[in-house]
Write a protein that holds these residues in place. Structure first.
Motif, PDB file in Angstrom:
ATOM      1  N   LEU A  44      -8.666  -6.548   0.583  1.00  0.00           N
ATOM      2  CA  LEU A  44      -7.991  -7.784   0.857  1.00  0.00           C
ATOM      3  C   LEU A  44      -6.926  -7.456   2.325  1.00  0.00           C
ATOM      4  CD1 LEU A  44      -6.631  -8.609  -2.627  1.00  0.00           C
ATOM      5  CD2 LEU A  44      -8.975  -9.053  -1.546  1.00  0.00           C
ATOM      6  N   PHE A  45      -7.776  -7.688   3.289  1.00  0.00           N
ATOM      7  CA  PHE A  45      -7.010  -7.506   4.393  1.00  0.00           C
ATOM      8  C   PHE A  45      -6.503  -8.736   5.253  1.00  0.00           C
ATOM      9  CE2 PHE A  45      -6.925  -3.045   5.196  1.00  0.00           C
ATOM     10  CZ  PHE A  45      -7.511  -2.359   4.041  1.00  0.00           C
ATOM     11  N   ALA A  99      -7.155  -2.964  -2.825  1.00  0.00           N
ATOM     12  CA  ALA A  99      -6.441  -2.531  -1.351  1.00  0.00           C
ATOM     13  C   ALA A  99      -5.939  -3.737  -0.807  1.00  0.00           C
ATOM     14  CB  ALA A  99      -7.223  -1.582  -0.631  1.00  0.00           C
ATOM     15  N   MET A 100      -4.805  -3.856  -0.636  1.00  0.00           N
ATOM     16  CA  MET A 100      -4.163  -5.240   0.122  1.00  0.00           C
ATOM     17  C   MET A 100      -3.361  -4.682   1.272  1.00  0.00           C
ATOM     18  SD  MET A 100      -1.660  -8.043  -1.096  1.00  0.00           S
ATOM     19  CE  MET A 100      -2.818  -9.120  -2.134  1.00  0.00           C
ATOM     20  N   ARG A 101      -3.567  -5.252   2.352  1.00  0.00           N
ATOM     21  CA  ARG A 101      -2.870  -5.048   3.667  1.00  0.00           C
ATOM     22  C   ARG A 101      -2.311  -6.546   3.933  1.00  0.00           C
ATOM     23  NH1 ARG A 101      -3.885  -1.994   9.274  1.00  0.00           N
ATOM     24  NH2 ARG A 101      -3.253  -0.413   7.867  1.00  0.00           N
ATOM     25  N   HIS A 102      -1.155  -6.568   4.215  1.00  0.00           N
ATOM     26  CA  HIS A 102      -0.347  -7.793   4.501  1.00  0.00           C
ATOM     27  C   HIS A 102       0.739  -7.785   5.503  1.00  0.00           C
ATOM     28  CE1 HIS A 102       0.915 -11.868   3.592  1.00  0.00           C
ATOM     29  NE2 HIS A 102      -0.113 -12.019   2.763  1.00  0.00           N
ATOM     30  N   PHE A 103       0.771  -8.883   6.220  1.00  0.00           N
ATOM     31  CA  PHE A 103       1.988  -9.002   7.398  1.00  0.00           C
ATOM     32  C   PHE A 103       3.350  -9.242   6.585  1.00  0.00           C
ATOM     33  CE2 PHE A 103      -0.599 -12.926   6.743  1.00  0.00           C
ATOM     34  CZ  PHE A 103       0.373 -13.632   6.435  1.00  0.00           C
ATOM     35  N   LYS A 104       3.280  -9.482   5.419  1.00  0.00           N
ATOM     36  CA  LYS A 104       4.673  -9.716   4.739  1.00  0.00           C
ATOM     37  C   LYS A 104       5.129  -8.624   3.844  1.00  0.00           C
ATOM     38  CE  LYS A 104       5.075 -14.563   4.020  1.00  0.00           C
ATOM     39  NZ  LYS A 104       4.739 -15.662   2.834  1.00  0.00           N
ATOM     40  N   GLU A 105       6.456  -8.024   4.223  1.00  0.00           N
ATOM     41  CA  GLU A 105       6.825  -6.822   3.532  1.00  0.00           C
ATOM     42  C   GLU A 105       6.849  -7.239   2.002  1.00  0.00           C
ATOM     43  OE1 GLU A 105       8.163  -7.949   6.358  1.00  0.00           O
ATOM     44  OE2 GLU A 105       8.079  -6.096   7.723  1.00  0.00           O
ATOM     45  N   GLY A 106       6.671  -6.515   1.223  1.00  0.00           N
ATOM     46  CA  GLY A 106       6.672  -6.772  -0.086  1.00  0.00           C
ATOM     47  C   GLY A 106       5.311  -7.502  -0.866  1.00  0.00           C
ATOM     48  N   ALA A 107       4.236  -8.041  -0.117  1.00  0.00           N
ATOM     49  CA  ALA A 107       3.170  -8.730  -0.502  1.00  0.00           C
ATOM     50  C   ALA A 107       2.502  -7.826  -1.783  1.00  0.00           C
ATOM     51  CB  ALA A 107       2.374  -9.335   0.645  1.00  0.00           C
ATOM     52  N   VAL A 119      -3.472  -2.017  -7.881  1.00  0.00           N
ATOM     53  CA  VAL A 119      -3.135  -2.416  -6.444  1.00  0.00           C
ATOM     54  C   VAL A 119      -2.633  -1.472  -5.531  1.00  0.00           C
ATOM     55  CG1 VAL A 119      -2.004  -4.124  -4.870  1.00  0.00           C
ATOM     56  CG2 VAL A 119      -2.649  -4.893  -7.257  1.00  0.00           C
ATOM     57  N   ILE A 120      -3.419  -1.299  -4.660  1.00  0.00           N
ATOM     58  CA  ILE A 120      -2.910  -0.292  -3.478  1.00  0.00           C
ATOM     59  C   ILE A 120      -2.254  -0.747  -2.179  1.00  0.00           C
ATOM     60  CG2 ILE A 120      -3.838   1.623  -1.930  1.00  0.00           C
ATOM     61  CD1 ILE A 120      -6.180   1.735  -4.190  1.00  0.00           C
ATOM     62  N   ASN A 121      -1.215  -0.678  -1.758  1.00  0.00           N
ATOM     63  CA  ASN A 121      -0.785  -1.146  -0.759  1.00  0.00           C
ATOM     64  C   ASN A 121      -1.401  -0.545   0.643  1.00  0.00           C
ATOM     65  OD1 ASN A 121       1.048  -1.867   1.367  1.00  0.00           O
ATOM     66  ND2 ASN A 121       2.840  -0.988   0.591  1.00  0.00           N
ATOM     67  N   ALA A 122      -2.046  -1.206   1.425  1.00  0.00           N
ATOM     68  CA  ALA A 122      -2.545  -0.542   2.527  1.00  0.00           C
ATOM     69  C   ALA A 122      -2.000  -0.907   3.830  1.00  0.00           C
ATOM     70  CB  ALA A 122      -4.186  -1.192   2.580  1.00  0.00           C
ATOM     71  N   GLY A 123      -0.808  -1.312   3.598  1.00  0.00           N
ATOM     72  CA  GLY A 123       0.230  -1.500   4.980  1.00  0.00           C
ATOM     73  C   GLY A 123       0.958  -2.866   4.500  1.00  0.00           C
ATOM     74  N   ASP A 124       2.278  -3.046   4.368  1.00  0.00           N
ATOM     75  CA  ASP A 124       2.973  -4.012   4.292  1.00  0.00           C
ATOM     76  C   ASP A 124       3.912  -4.505   5.422  1.00  0.00           C
ATOM     77  OD1 ASP A 124       4.564  -2.246   2.727  1.00  0.00           O
ATOM     78  OD2 ASP A 124       5.519  -4.030   1.679  1.00  0.00           O
ATOM     79  N   GLY A 125       3.600  -5.213   6.357  1.00  0.00           N
ATOM     80  CA  GLY A 125       4.567  -5.510   7.683  1.00  0.00           C
ATOM     81  C   GLY A 125       5.037  -4.294   8.068  1.00  0.00           C
ATOM     82  N   GLY A 161       7.713   1.144  12.593  1.00  0.00           N
ATOM     83  CA  GLY A 161       6.413   2.016  12.184  1.00  0.00           C
ATOM     84  C   GLY A 161       6.333   2.283  10.739  1.00  0.00           C
ATOM     85  N   ARG A 162       5.483   1.426   9.888  1.00  0.00           N
ATOM     86  CA  ARG A 162       5.526   1.746   8.638  1.00  0.00           C
ATOM     87  C   ARG A 162       5.043   3.158   7.968  1.00  0.00           C
ATOM     88  NH1 ARG A 162       1.328  -3.072   8.043  1.00  0.00           N
ATOM     89  NH2 ARG A 162      -0.370  -2.253   9.024  1.00  0.00           N
TER      90      ARG A 162
END
Ligand code: NCD
Length: 313
Positions: A44-45, A99-107, A119-125, A161-162
């Protein structure tokens, strides 16, 4: 059920074990080729990605599983106003792990609360990127054999830089690490990382504005891109984007066994002439991401058991 939202969701021992599993997968890929048969990864990108998305997809395919998903928010129902909670409720019925990448921190964290699957955080904001950290730790382990005692320079956009934020969280769990944060004033590492992560760890840390000042001291130099998409205005980005450009000239002052890392994509911060330097680790670092994500998928699905002990799962 377990998720990976923050690097600290895994203990140091669990992290080390996962990296060992990744190593094992490199040594005997055939043993893992069908372990995820019948399983589906939801990718889910909501934000652009090359390495992270493709390495997740490659990881699941190499484990004999399948993949479905989307690679931009515009093609998902988020564009119709659907919440992350509703999206993940549905994906829980279509996939076994997400696997989820999202532009919002915490999504991804919110998603994990409503998910029936890992659920894997693939980068949040501008927040965290724990699977890049696993990839980075794997590269350090393969190149250096250890993390303890290293002087690590993190250079570039340390504010947005996350990958840097997550890497620091993981590194403080080792012994005698020394951090040098190299950034322009405007892109300094966030105060909460220093106060809540670095200072309580007791590790030494300092800041520098010029990489030349500290180059001879570094064991690892972790370069990062200035995160254009997180700036409020283009002028600030243009002014700051070329703050640091690593060139062969600058490397003359560096240790012969320096490890030059970068999560990629690179824009201008490492001159292409550095690519052939034996100290450049970034492309091999990115390659390791597939094996680390294979190990992560197996671990979160509970399919890793017995593998490291030589038993069949
Ligand atoms: C990083 C990210 O997405 O945060 N890329 C990656 O996943 N390798 C770094 C970046 O975009 O600068």
């Amino acid at each position: 059920m377990r998720h990976l939202i923050d690097p600290l969701d895994f203990t140091r021992q669990e992290t080390d074990r996962l990296l060992e599993l990744a190593e094992n997968i490199i040594q005997s890929p055939g043993a893992y080729a069908h372990r995820c048969a019948g399983k589906i990864l939801g990718a889910l990108f909501f934000e652009p990605s090359t390495r992270t998305r493709l390495s997740f997809e490659s990881a699941m395919l190499r484990l004999g599983g399948q993949v479905l998903g989307f690679s931009d928010a515009g093609s998902s129902s988020a564009s119709k106003g659907e919440s992350v909670a509703d999206t993940i409720r549905m994906v829980s019925a279509y996939a076994d792990i997400a696997a989820m990448r999202h532009f919002k921190e915490g999504a991804p964290f919110v998603a994990s609360r409503y998910a029936k699957i890992p659920v894997i955080n693939a980068g949040d904001g501008g927040h965290q990127h724990p699977t890049q950290t696993l990839t980075d730790m794997f590269a350090i382990r393969r190149r250096r054999g250890k993390v303890d005692g290293m002087t690590i320079g993190l250079c570039g956009d340390l504010k947005f830089g996350r990958t840097v934020h997550s890497l620091i969280k993981s590194l403080v769990r080792y012994e005698n690490v020394r951090f040098i944060f190299i950034s322009p004033e405007e892109l300094r590492v966030p105060g909460y990382i220093v106060k809540e992560v670095v200072e309580p760890s007791g590790h030494r840390w300092e800041e520098a504005r010029a990489m030349e000042e500290v180059m001879p001291e570094l064991d690892i130099l972790y370069m990062t891109r200035v995160q254009r998409e997180r700036f409020f205005n283009e002028e600030d980005y243009v002014r700051l984007k070329d703050s640091y450009v690593l060139t062969p000239e600058k490397l003359r002052a560096a240790k012969p066994d320096l490890s030059i890392m970068h999560p990629l994509p690179r824009v201008n911060e490492i001159a292409p002439e550095v690519d052939n330097d034996s100290r450049a680790v970034y492309f091999e670092q990115a390659k390791g991401g597939v094996y680390v994500r294979m190990a992560l998928i197996l671990t979160l699905l509970g399919l890793e058991k017995g593998i490291l002990d030589g038993e069949e799962a």
